[in-house]
Scaffold this motif. Sequence first.
Motif: not given
Length: 305
Positions: A66, A68, A282, A285, A288, A301
Amino acid sequence: MTLAEKIFNCFKDNESFSLKEAYEQNADKPKETVRARIYEKIGIRFERISKGVYCTIDNKDEQCILIEGDGRDLSMLGDNSIDCILTDHPWLDKKSNKGGTRAFAEYDCFRYTLDDFKEKARVLKAGCFLVEVLPAENENNYEYLYQIKQYAKEAGFVYYSKVSWKKGTFVSNTGRKAKNTQDIMIFSKGKARNMRYDKKKSDLTGKKCYMSGCNGMLPAMFDVQPVARKNKIHQSELPVQLCEEILEYVTYEGEIILDSFAGSGAVGVAALNKKRSCILIEILKENIEKIRTRFNSVLYQTVLE
């Protein structure tokens, strides 16, 4: 069975193997093709020991990463590093996304540019598929949907197919019939890779043969119930079942899927369920945190400043 899997199975019991041995075992394939399939799976199926010498690695653990960040910025990804892009971008349609004073889209939306498709083409492997989940065509968006096809073509993609997603028994409370369906638009980077089983040629030759196209005949439509409102963690959340069905047609186990506008993380769940790895990007936040909660400990992450 893919060529990479064939090479892996051939040498999995060997301490090591050379490129020359791989060429000899696959004499019906060009040397460049054999070499390319090994290079693509370095760190996944093969490990380089020395110049021209490799060993197999039994690394079947799928991972989900993942990130951000802005899904339009793919600069952290290498060229030709992704086996499939499956995404539902927050498309901008000012007329359709509003009803009176109410905004149906509660997040920032935008329209793709040519640069977006050039970046997709850069990270996607040749012959692999780009799958865009898009709104059904209407009087407000038909020009934009046409523009998307043009951008894709200019970036080197070939229009492969469009399949409607019928949202099961869902009926829109906006009164717009088009809201009951969306379109799954599929492109390939150049000519589509050979995933489609060629029964006629296979029967004639006695060997499994494949032709250009995705893994099987695409359905006339995907008939999948949308996520119930009470269970949604994102306003435009895709059902995991839909993502799973799409991935079965356009990818193999062990491959890497990219969803650059992750939203709820549904594509990642589908990828892991189907034994694929995935990269989710993504920007918000709050999303996330929801995705992290959804995946618990199976998610790795990476946060980009």
